[in-house]
Scaffold this motif. Structure first.
Motif, PDB file in Angstrom:
ATOM      1  N   TYR A 186       4.712  -9.979  23.989  1.00 55.07           N
ATOM      2  CA  TYR A 186       5.483  -8.803  24.381  1.00 55.07           C
ATOM      3  C   TYR A 186       6.582  -8.520  23.368  1.00 55.07           C
ATOM      4  N   LEU A 213      10.167  -6.572  22.687  1.00 54.20           N
ATOM      5  CA  LEU A 213      11.331  -6.050  23.401  1.00 54.20           C
ATOM      6  C   LEU A 213      12.248  -5.282  22.455  1.00 54.20           C
ATOM      7  N   PRO A 256      16.257 -10.837  30.926  1.00 58.71           N
ATOM      8  CA  PRO A 256      15.331  -9.706  31.088  1.00 58.71           C
ATOM      9  C   PRO A 256      14.132  -9.807  30.138  1.00 58.71           C
ATOM     10  N   GLN A 257      14.382 -10.300  28.916  1.00 61.80           N
ATOM     11  CA  GLN A 257      13.297 -10.434  27.946  1.00 61.80           C
ATOM     12  C   GLN A 257      12.267 -11.450  28.445  1.00 61.80           C
ATOM     13  N   PHE A 286      10.404 -10.283  31.615  1.00 60.05           N
ATOM     14  CA  PHE A 286       9.403  -9.254  31.355  1.00 60.05           C
ATOM     15  C   PHE A 286       8.065  -9.894  30.967  1.00 60.05           C
ATOM     16  N   SER A 317       8.334  -7.986  41.073  1.00 56.01           N
ATOM     17  CA  SER A 317       8.756  -9.042  40.152  1.00 56.01           C
ATOM     18  C   SER A 317       9.712  -9.984  40.874  1.00 56.01           C
ATOM     19  N   ALA A 364      13.487  -0.103  30.747  1.00 58.97           N
ATOM     20  CA  ALA A 364      12.044   0.012  30.964  1.00 58.97           C
ATOM     21  C   ALA A 364      11.472   1.282  30.345  1.00 58.97           C
ATOM     22  N   SER A 406      15.091  -8.011  36.524  1.00 58.55           N
ATOM     23  CA  SER A 406      13.655  -7.851  36.795  1.00 58.55           C
ATOM     24  C   SER A 406      13.178  -6.409  36.885  1.00 58.55           C
ATOM     25  N   ALA A 431      12.716  -3.939  34.730  1.00 59.35           N
ATOM     26  CA  ALA A 431      11.690  -3.497  33.779  1.00 59.35           C
ATOM     27  C   ALA A 431      10.351  -4.171  34.086  1.00 59.35           C
ATOM     28  N   ALA A 432      10.411  -5.451  34.477  1.00 62.03           N
ATOM     29  CA  ALA A 432       9.173  -6.169  34.797  1.00 62.03           C
ATOM     30  C   ALA A 432       8.478  -5.540  35.997  1.00 62.03           C
ATOM     31  N   ALA A 470       6.925  -2.244  34.962  1.00 66.65           N
ATOM     32  CA  ALA A 470       5.711  -2.472  34.165  1.00 66.65           C
ATOM     33  C   ALA A 470       4.547  -2.900  35.066  1.00 66.65           C
TER      34      ALA A 470
END
Lengths: 747, 168
Positions: free
Chosen positions: A187, A189, A370-371, A374, A449, A656, A714, A716-717, A720
């Motif tokens: 992934y 970022l 967050p990274q 994700f 998430s 996101a 979480s 953005a996760a 996604a």
């Protein structure tokens, strides 16, 4: 007794803020104050061959021109690591105020202090600099190659300050052999910017007496004082750093100094002999203060046929830009938190942060988490797909529980994560997952998430309570309130635990001259760490009050109660005001000092669910609803807690879908204004539902823990995951811009 | 009597203000640096964040984009003028009550944008509120409680208006 704790009472600072009378560093004006501006490098990597400032110095109205030649050349680290760092680590000192070797576009070359900003700007254009350009590298993977240009050869021979950080548990190689399914993903970022509303700022007054007073937008006055004393080689006692009283947002961007505003203002003030104000323009704030780390996170997750997770291997390469600041610790936190959500016998993590010739990355709400989240959550959904399992059930099956063994230094003490997942799933109507029609222009999807975050650094917290002559209570802690409401929470705790009305409690805003040492407002730590100190100090204060009252009332202290400022016992009563007056007239004062009863961290838990609709013609991802359930132990002020989570979610929404600083071929960031860096506005806000789960943490004050960062982690996760549910493919890069979504749809 | 053509005149928060400040000075700088009305914030200096929003002749404007000379004679309202006789404006009160204030740097601009809307529309829809506040960036709150605060203020203002009508 508890009429404040647990209530969403109004923020006490809000009354000043809505009136427009709240003071920020931008508003500070001192007699004789000069204005400043900074000459920044136009090259991403260069050597200053010569610098001629004579014309600038000769301009009427100019009082100081600072360069590497006439200001402190002591190496420092602008972040809080100068004051606190994980054990066994030494802070990497790789910055100076003004450099002769710029390492990114925007690096500080010279500063001017002048009567007006216009004169300073004019003088800036009169400085003549000759540069020799040096080779550049912008991508962290390229910077790791053996022939890459080295940014700080004296610190690292391979652009990796801090080397490689690893987390190990069990034996991953064997672990993966024992798995029935293994998912792998990589992934990418983006660089996200804090973009707090008040740009980096400081007003410094370097007095001829040798004292330095700095009004600052820092979120940690005491560590900033340590950094300044180091730079100017003086006793810390001669440096005073204070917030005046408010800070216009921070989100991690000013733990330690506000960019370099404090050091620049102080250096110029020392040269000019007058106070100097340094306020970054919005462009400078974007290009020359820390961002979130961009980079690459690869994850490999293995499970048994029944869905039990068995082995996890995560590999992170983060771009820390030109200087280290918080980089090393961000890599550590990423690894520690991504490996502590799911029960896992075999774990390996290795992470490195890499120097490149772009703006420095440092602390930003979530701090690496967050990274990692994700990537990890993508893998969890990947396993669910491979095993045809429900992603929610799979999570519930594998999340860590109280007392589980994990690689972290602090125990897994209390977890409401399961309840968070269930509540988030219910709020988003999880049974729709996987059931939406995959036809037509608009595609719906739902995703979830799980997440954790740490709160703490309880060490170095202290609270001092002082009962005044009139029975009002002064609360001194060394931390700032960067907008999160911790000061009001402190009042709630002290008022209830001491037993006096909230209206008679007062906080001292962060000022190194009159507050005890504290490492500042960050790491979701204010309520947890300082709350613990305050709990201790409040109990001690109450005891002192009751002991004194016992003598006055001729009762045993055990028979006395203090509530709302009135002490009662037997059939007699006395007010705290009367007691304080009585005592002070007899040379007795009530001052108590409290410390945390533990010195570590604890974990917070949350689950986020998202409902999205994708326009397959335009690629636009429209988030319809977000449900976030957070286990925060105990909500001291539920309205403030909701506000933290909502704000975090919207930063996560930006992360996101839209927010990204892109770097052009010469290393110049494209997005250095609000106009080009697309922040969410009020028109972009989905329906939001916040659920608070209160699973008391035995290590926290009144069971509470901090929630400043967890809202961000979480989001953005989850979005996604919802996108994957809608279009069948997990985006491997954020932000999920229309272009990227269209590309996925095309492929 | 000699004519002072370079003197500018404003009504700011109900008070008459005369100034010889340069005509090309930005209104935000005049308010902040000359009148010390620092409640008007500067977040970008380019009209992109809305922190400097004030009301000029009834319209919410970014004061960092307004040349002083262009608004000579204008009636200007800033955040400092909202409180009347020690009583907060319903917007100020609801921003406090609803938890719509965090760092507070965007707050004055938000409130002024909302006030300009409510002054001409006492029953705005959600969309109208969002449109009116669309140019005001907040990085702390996620806007949820800001929207709720404006809605609550609308209700409060309408309730008060009803009371006044009854009193008459």
């Amino acid at each position: 007794m508890n009429n404040n704790i647990g209530n969403g009472i109004s923020r006490q600072d809000a009354y000043e803020k809505v009136r427009g009378v709240a003071g920020y560093t931008h508003d500070v004006v001192l007699p004789g104050m000069l204005h400043s501006c900074v000459l920044r490098s136009p090259y991403a990597h260069a050597k200053v061959v010569s610098i001629d400032t004579t014309a600038a110095e000769a301009l009427p109205g100019v009082y100081a021109v600072g360069t590497y030649k006439n200001t402190s050349s002591r190496l420092f680290n602008a972040s809080g690591v100068m004051a606190f760092l994980a054990p066994d680590l030494n802070p990497v000192l790789d910055q100076v105020i003004f450099t002769d070797c710029p390492r990114y576009i925007g690096d500080e070359i010279a500063g001017i202090a002048a009567e007006t900003e216009e004169i300073a700007q004019h003088a800036l254009r009169l400085i003549k600099v000759k540069y020799k350009k040096l080779p550049t590298v912008f991508d962290p993977l390229e910077a790791l190659e053996s022939n890459a240009p080295l940014l700080h050869p004296h610190i690292s021979s391979c652009n990796t300050p801090g080397g490689v950080y690893t987390v190990n548990q069990g034996d991953v190689a064997t672990g993966f052999q024992e798995c029935d399914v293994v998912f792998e993903g990589k992934y990418k970022l983006p660089i996200q910017k804090q973009a707090q509303l008040e740009t980096q700022a400081a007003v410094a007054d370097f007095r001829r007496s040798g004292e330095l007073i700095v009004y600052s937008s820092t979120q940690s006055t005491h560590p900033t004082r340590i950094i300044l004393a180091h730079i100017f080689d003086m006793d810390q006692s001669k440096v005073r750093v204070l917030n005046p009283k408010y800070v216009g947002g921070a989100f991690g961007v000013r733990i330690g100094m506000s960019g370099k505003a404090e050091a620049i203002a102080a250096a110029l003030s020392k040269l000019a002999g007058r106070p100097v104000q340094t306020v970054y323009s919005r462009e400078e704030d974007f290009m020359a203060s820390d961002s979130r780390h961009s980079g690459y996170v690869s994850v490999k997750l293995g499970a048994k046929k029944d869905g039990t997770f068995h082995a996890l291997d995560i590999h992170a390469v983060l771009n820390t830009g030109a200087y280290t600041t918080y980089g090393i610790e961000v890599g550590i936190v990423l690894g520690n938190l991504a490996t502590s959500v799911y029960r896992m016998p075999h774990i390996h993590y290795d992470g490195r942060v890499v120097y490149t010739n772009i703006l420095t990355a440092g602390a930003f709400r979530g701090f690496g988490n967050p990274q990692g989240t994700f990537a990890l959550e993508a893998a969890v959904d990947g396993i669910a797909k491979m095993l045809h399992k429900d992603p929610l059930e799979l999570r519930l099956q594998n999340i860590v529980c109280d007392g589980d063994v994990w690689p972290l230094a602090y125990p897994c003490r209390a977890s409401g994560l399961g309840e968070c997942l269930s509540k988030a799933a219910k709020g988003i109507d999880w049974k729709q997952h996987g059931k939406f029609d995959a036809v037509g222009r608009f595609r719906r999807g739902i995703g979830i998430s799980s997440g954790t975050h740490l709160c703490g650094t309880a060490s170095s917290a202290c609270a001092v309570l002082r009962l005044e002559f009139d029975g009002s209570l002064q609360i001194a802690t060394g931390t700032s309130d960067i907008g999160t409401g911790n000061m009001t929470a402190f009042q709630q705790i002290a008022a209830d635990l001491v037993g006096i009305p909230l209206e008679r409690t007062y906080v001292m805003w962060s000022d190194t001259d009159n507050t005890p040492y504290d490492i500042g407002a960050h790491s979701s730590r204010c309520l947890y760490s300082i709350g613990l100190a305050l709990e201790d100090a409040s109990h001690k204060m109450k005891e002192k009050i009751l002991d004194y009252a016992a003598e006055m009332l001729e009762e045993s202290p055990k028979q006395l109660r203090v509530e709302q400022g009135v002490i009662r016992g037997g059939n007699r009563e006395i007010t705290v005001t009367e007691l304080a007056d009585h005592a002070h007239r007899r040379e007795i004062q009530f001052v108590t000092r409290g410390f945390p009863r533990n010195n570590g961290f604890t974990a917070t838990w949350h689950a986020v669910a998202a409902d999205v609709e994708i326009d397959t013609y335009t690629g636009v991802v429209n988030v319809l609803k977000i449900v976030a359930a957070h286990d925060i132990g105990k909500a001291i002020n539920p309205v403030s807690v909701e506000g933290q989570i909502e704000g975090g979610i919207v930063q996560g929404l930006g992360y996101a879908l839209r927010e990204e600083m892109t770097i052009q071929a010469d290393g110049r960031p494209y997005n250095t204004s609000y106009h080009t860096y697309m922040l969410p506005t009020i028109g972009d806000i989905p329906e939001m539902e916040i659920q608070l789960v209160e699973c008391p943490d035995p290590s926290g004050p009144l069971g509470a823990k901090g929630t400043g960062e967890s809202g961000m982690v979480s989001t953005a996760a989850a979005i996604a995951a919802a996108v994957e549910d809608a279009i069948g493919v997990r985006p491997q890069e954020i932000p999920m811009t229309p272009e990227r979504i269209l590309k996925i749809l095309k492929d | 009597m000699q004519e002072h053509t370079d003197i500018l005149r404003f009504i700011i928060n109900g008070r008459e203000i005369y100034t010889q400040a340069p005509h090309d000075m930005m209104l935000s700088d005049f308010l902040r640096d000359q009148l010390f009305l620092t409640g008007t914030k500067k977040g970008c200096g380019k009209g992109e964040c809305g922190a400097c929003t004030v009301i000029v002749n009834g319209d919410a404007v970014n004061s960092c984009m307004i040349l002083l000379g262009k608004v000579n004679g204008a009636i200007i309202e800033t955040i400092e003028g909202l409180e009347k006789d020690g009583k907060l404006h319903p917007l100020q009160e609801s921003f406090v009550q609803k938890g719509a204030v965090q760092c507070g740097f965007c707050t004055p601009g938000m409130i002024m944008s909302a006030k300009a809307l409510l002054d001409r529309n006492d029953n705005p829809s959600k969309e109208e509120i969002r449109e009116a506040l669309g140019g005001n960036i907040c990085r702390c709150t996620g806007y949820v409680k800001i929207e709720q605060a404006v809605e609550a203020a609308v209700e409060e203002i309408r309730k008060n208006a009803g009371k006044e009508t009854k009193d008459e």
